[in-house]
Design a protein around this motif. Structure first.
Motif, PDB file in Angstrom:
ATOM      1  N   THR A  46       0.822  -1.204   0.000  1.00  0.00           N
ATOM      2  CA  THR A  46       0.000   0.000   0.000  1.00  0.00           C
ATOM      3  C   THR A  46       0.855   1.253   0.000  1.00  0.00           C
ATOM      4  O   THR A  46       1.844   1.338   0.718  1.00  0.00           O
ATOM      5  CB  THR A  46      -0.930   0.012   1.234  1.00  0.00           C
ATOM      6  N   LYS A  48       0.346   5.393   0.479  1.00  0.00           N
ATOM      7  CA  LYS A  48      -0.613   6.416   0.886  1.00  0.00           C
ATOM      8  C   LYS A  48      -0.101   7.784   0.466  1.00  0.00           C
ATOM      9  O   LYS A  48       1.048   8.123   0.741  1.00  0.00           O
ATOM     10  CB  LYS A  48      -0.816   6.375   2.394  1.00  0.00           C
ATOM     11  N   LEU A  51      -2.005  15.224   1.086  1.00  0.00           N
ATOM     12  CA  LEU A  51      -1.826  16.640   0.766  1.00  0.00           C
ATOM     13  C   LEU A  51      -2.006  17.405   2.071  1.00  0.00           C
ATOM     14  O   LEU A  51      -3.071  17.353   2.690  1.00  0.00           O
ATOM     15  CB  LEU A  51      -2.870  17.076  -0.267  1.00  0.00           C
ATOM     16  N   GLU A  55      -5.084  12.574   3.682  1.00  0.00           N
ATOM     17  CA  GLU A  55      -4.922  11.562   2.653  1.00  0.00           C
ATOM     18  C   GLU A  55      -5.850  11.800   1.469  1.00  0.00           C
ATOM     19  O   GLU A  55      -7.041  12.021   1.657  1.00  0.00           O
ATOM     20  CB  GLU A  55      -5.219  10.197   3.276  1.00  0.00           C
ATOM     21  N   PHE A  56      -5.304  11.764   0.256  1.00  0.00           N
ATOM     22  CA  PHE A  56      -6.167  11.934  -0.915  1.00  0.00           C
ATOM     23  C   PHE A  56      -6.177  10.714  -1.822  1.00  0.00           C
ATOM     24  O   PHE A  56      -7.058  10.589  -2.676  1.00  0.00           O
ATOM     25  CB  PHE A  56      -5.803  13.190  -1.710  1.00  0.00           C
ATOM     26  N   ALA A  57      -5.244   9.814  -1.661  1.00  0.00           N
ATOM     27  CA  ALA A  57      -5.264   8.601  -2.474  1.00  0.00           C
ATOM     28  C   ALA A  57      -4.527   7.485  -1.757  1.00  0.00           C
ATOM     29  O   ALA A  57      -3.574   7.732  -1.003  1.00  0.00           O
ATOM     30  CB  ALA A  57      -4.634   8.841  -3.841  1.00  0.00           C
ATOM     31  N   GLN A  58      -5.006   6.281  -1.989  1.00  0.00           N
ATOM     32  CA  GLN A  58      -4.372   5.126  -1.389  1.00  0.00           C
ATOM     33  C   GLN A  58      -4.253   4.070  -2.487  1.00  0.00           C
ATOM     34  O   GLN A  58      -5.266   3.583  -2.995  1.00  0.00           O
ATOM     35  CB  GLN A  58      -5.231   4.624  -0.240  1.00  0.00           C
ATOM     36  N   ALA A  59      -3.052   3.772  -2.886  1.00  0.00           N
ATOM     37  CA  ALA A  59      -2.847   2.802  -3.962  1.00  0.00           C
ATOM     38  C   ALA A  59      -2.434   1.467  -3.373  1.00  0.00           C
ATOM     39  O   ALA A  59      -1.488   1.387  -2.600  1.00  0.00           O
ATOM     40  CB  ALA A  59      -1.775   3.314  -4.916  1.00  0.00           C
ATOM     41  N   THR A  73      -0.235   9.785  -9.371  1.00  0.00           N
ATOM     42  CA  THR A  73      -1.602  10.184  -9.054  1.00  0.00           C
ATOM     43  C   THR A  73      -1.707  11.674  -9.369  1.00  0.00           C
ATOM     44  O   THR A  73      -0.720  12.306  -9.728  1.00  0.00           O
ATOM     45  CB  THR A  73      -1.957   9.950  -7.576  1.00  0.00           C
ATOM     46  N   ASN A  74      -2.900  12.213  -9.218  1.00  0.00           N
ATOM     47  CA  ASN A  74      -3.120  13.594  -9.619  1.00  0.00           C
ATOM     48  C   ASN A  74      -3.861  14.348  -8.525  1.00  0.00           C
ATOM     49  O   ASN A  74      -4.702  13.799  -7.832  1.00  0.00           O
ATOM     50  CB  ASN A  74      -3.944  13.584 -10.925  1.00  0.00           C
ATOM     51  N   LEU A  75      -3.494  15.619  -8.380  1.00  0.00           N
ATOM     52  CA  LEU A  75      -4.179  16.499  -7.438  1.00  0.00           C
ATOM     53  C   LEU A  75      -4.887  17.583  -8.243  1.00  0.00           C
ATOM     54  O   LEU A  75      -4.267  18.237  -9.079  1.00  0.00           O
ATOM     55  CB  LEU A  75      -3.170  17.143  -6.498  1.00  0.00           C
ATOM     56  N   THR A  76      -6.178  17.784  -7.993  1.00  0.00           N
ATOM     57  CA  THR A  76      -6.921  18.741  -8.809  1.00  0.00           C
ATOM     58  C   THR A  76      -6.667  20.178  -8.376  1.00  0.00           C
ATOM     59  O   THR A  76      -6.623  21.084  -9.200  1.00  0.00           O
ATOM     60  CB  THR A  76      -8.429  18.459  -8.749  1.00  0.00           C
TER      61      THR A  76
END
Lengths: 103, 154
Positions: A46, A48, A51, A55-59, A73-76
């Motif tokens: 995993t 993590k 930002l 946490e904004f994404a967990q792969a 990953t991407n941050l908008t």
């Protein structure tokens, strides 16, 4: 175990967060060329992404991810000066992390 | 044989304990913190999707773009990039003919954009499915990737 992180402007907007982790990502299926014995599985499970600590994404990765995983990953809506961090853990409990600032 | 199974069992339970204690120490997260073992170790695409999302029903979608080579010379490193305009909650990458098709599953929060890329291993030429969960439904795009030298095992 070194982990690097880069943040750059995303092609489809926002900021792309690139993480390169140094890791063998053994599947447990490969045989050692000398001994003929199977190399035990050893892979990152995993990753993590945070930002400013949130946490904004967990792969979740499996052994099917290539050695030395490069994950994007991407941050908008990240702003200049924001802190992005990543931490990973593998199936043996080893871990590492990296941090970068949005420029 | 008995000793072996006992050792196996004790190793398995100790990793469970370690995982549980890590879960307790980790900060509260919006995501399910556990590694989705059932999904990632499943042997078929349908089993993997059922384990991860509770359904394997998918709709083909034009809103998902896959950037990947049509032919990979080296199956050990196949770059796959998924871009979607759907408000994605999760993105999964599945190489259909791999021993365990679900290579990676990413859960995305509200601050994350619909972009995910990862380099995967492929044992043989196979369709690669990129599945996006959006609004509780599954959407997919598929691309066949030809592999000339496999990257699984040896």
């Amino acid at each position: 175990m070194a982990t690097k992180m880069k943040i750059k402007a995303g092609k489809s907007g926002g900021h792309d967060v690139l993480v390169l982790a140094k890791h063998p990502m053994e599947t447990g299926l490969r045989k050692d060329a000398k001994t003929g014995e199977k190399v035990p599985e050893h892979f990152i499970t995993t990753m993590k992404f945070s930002l400013n600590g949130e946490e904004f994404a967990q792969a979740h990765l499996g052994p099917g991810v290539s050695a030395n995983p490069l994950v994007t990953t991407n941050l908008t809506s990240a702003k200049s000066g924001d802190t992005v961090s990543v931490s990973w853990v593998d199936n043996k409990g080893e871990s590492d992390s990296a941090e970068a600032t949005v420029s | 044989m008995k000793r072996r199974s006992f050792l196996k069992a004790s190793v398995a339970s100790s990793t469970l304990v370690a995982a549980a204690s890590m879960g307790l120490l980790a900060p509260i997260s919006v995501f399910a913190a556990d590694w989705p073992e059932a999904a990632i170790t499943a042997n078929t695409v349908d089993d993997a999707l059922n384990a991860a999302f509770g359904t394997s029903e998918m709709t083909d979608s034009d809103a998902i773009t896959i950037q990947a080579p049509l032919q990979a010379e080296n199956g050990a490193v196949v770059p796959v990039k998924i871009t979607t305009t759907l408000p994605a909650e999760a993105i999964a990458v599945l190489a259909e003919k791999n021993p365990a098709p679900m290579v990676s599953l990413v859960q995305l929060g509200s601050a994350a954009g619909g972009v995910y890329s990862v380099r995967i291993k492929m044992g043989t030429t196979s369709p690669v499915h990129c599945v996006v969960q959006s609004g509780g439904k599954l959407y997919k795009a598929t691309q066949e990737i030809k592999v000339t030298v496999g990257g699984c095992g040896g």
